[in-house]
Design an enzyme around this catalytic site. Structure first.
Site: not given
Length: 435
Positions: A408, A412
């Site tokens: 992440h 995303d």
């Protein structure tokens, strides 16, 4: 003149090796080209040229000397990666002159240290990292009394000492089998995280068998997975895909490629599809370090292959530029070489994305761990005949879950979802590969 023999560095990621078997013993005659020893890395066992037994040491460390009969062994030199590992010379009296106070010298863990030969010998015997020993000799030289008065934790490799400092691991209370290595520090860091989260890390019962040291492959897997767990803030995204078109594609092509000696599997089709999708999502086909994102020019797809009790991940280079048949042929060759222990280090390095398939074992959902320094890994699950609605009617379709674990820091939720969606689009309509 005696020639030093170093622990070879076979690949960019290799930091240490374990000497499995010595082909020559002390005093034997040695000719150029003869095999001296077999060394096990975290993934391979190779025949090299060198001298000791079953000991794990850092790469580029002196492990033996080859010289004429009766020739004296040289003292340690600054050219060695680990000077304290070299054979000691006799102590020099002039080097042991008293000094009033210890001198503070900034040293990198495991780096070269100015020390007398006898001090090196003592440090080696005690398993001390000379870079941690305060010096009282002239010009910051470590002398014998410094080593004798030094209080240290367990025997520690330079790499382990450096990593312990970075992760905040206290080496003094570390319970290790012999010398503390990189894997021990990573395991301790992982245990500390588990304890902070109140996660049970194991209960020692009275009837438990004595613990056994695991092989280099399992130690490597443990170290790499712990490092990945501590490095990447990961999220796993799961999406079902209708595998009808993929099954039809394989059924139509498998006989044709079989005539060319190629066995076509669903994994090959997945690799082709993922390679295509990665060209459209360059941020995922990248690596991230020191706040720098590196886009890789080619898609090198790794496929996790079971070997013994562990997994090895060879990768197909430039998969985006290869045909389905080429990918299938190269992948099967890599799988065979891996299981026979003949896969090369080049085949196992340079990967940019990994696929891990647990479908053959009936798994329908899991969270694969990222293969560092990659940014994502795709988990492939079992195909299950499932009732679904198509055009207002309930029909049976072979549904398969795809599980994408992504870092992440770079990937995303939106990017991961779009990437997974694209893979599913290509699998459900593989003719789009031709567009």
């Amino acid at each position: 003149m005696a020639t030093e023999v170093l622990m070879p560095k076979m690949g960019l990621t290799m930091t240490e090796g374990t000497i499995e078997e010595w082909k020559k013993k002390e005093g034997d005659a040695v000719r150029a080209g003869e095999i001296l020893f077999s060394v096990a890395t975290d993934k391979l066992t190779n025949d090299v040229e060198a001298d000791t037994d079953g000991e794990t040491v850092e790469c580029k460390t002196i492990i033996a000397w080859i010289g004429a009969q009766g020739e004296a062994i040289p003292a340690a030199s600054s050219s060695s990666a680990d000077p304290s590992a070299a054979a000691p010379a006799a102590p020099a009296a002039t080097s042991e002159a008293p000094q009033a106070t210890a001198q503070t010298v900034e040293r990198a863990p495991g780096g070269f240290v100015l020390a007398t030969p006898y001090a090196r010998k003592l440090a080696k015997e005690k398993g001390y990292d000379l870079s941690r020993v305060p010096a009282t000799g002239p010009k910051g030289t470590v002398v014998a009394r410094d080593v004798e008065s030094f209080t240290a934790g367990p025997k520690t490799s330079p790499m382990a000492a450096k990593l312990a400092a970075e992760l905040g691991v206290d080496l003094t209370g570390l319970d290790a089998d012999g010398r503390v290595m990189k894997a021990d520090v990573l395991a301790a860091a992982g245990k500390a995280v588990a304890e902070m989260r109140n996660v049970p890390v194991g209960v020692q019962g009275s009837n438990d068998e004595a613990p056994k040291k695991v092989d280099p492959l399992r130690r490597s897997i443990a170290a790499n997975m712990t490092a990945s767990w501590l490095t990447s803030p990961r999220v796993t995204y799961t999406r079902p895909v209708d595998a009808t078109a993929m099954k039809e594609l394989r059924a139509k092509l498998k006989d044709g490629v079989k005539e060319r000696g190629i066995k076509l599997t669903y994994n090959h089709i997945l690799m082709k599809v993922v390679a295509k999708a990665l060209t459209e999502f360059p941020d995922i086909n990248s690596s991230f370090a020191d706040n720098l994102l590196t886009h890789h020019p080619h898609v090198n797809i790794g496929l996790a292959v079971a070997k013994g009790t562990g997994l090895i991940v060879p990768n197909v280079k430039s998969a985006e530029a290869k045909s389905l048949a080429d990918i299938a042929q190269e992948t099967e060759g890599l799988i065979a070489a891996t299981r026979e222990g003949k896969v090369s280090m080049e085949d196992m390095t340079g990967g940019t994305f990994t696929i891990s398939s647990l479908g053959p074992y009936g798994i329908t959902n899991f969270s694969p761990i990222i293969n560092q320094p990659e940014l994502a890994i795709l988990g492939v699950c079992d195909m299950v005949d499932t009732p679904v609605v198509r055009d207002g009617e309930i029909v049976i379709r072979p549904m398969m879950n795809l599980c994408l674990t992504a870092d992440h820091r770079v990937v995303d939720g939106v990017m991961a979802s779009k990437f997974l969606q694209r893979i599913c689009e290509l699998l459900e309509n593989p003719y789009m590969l031709l567009v």
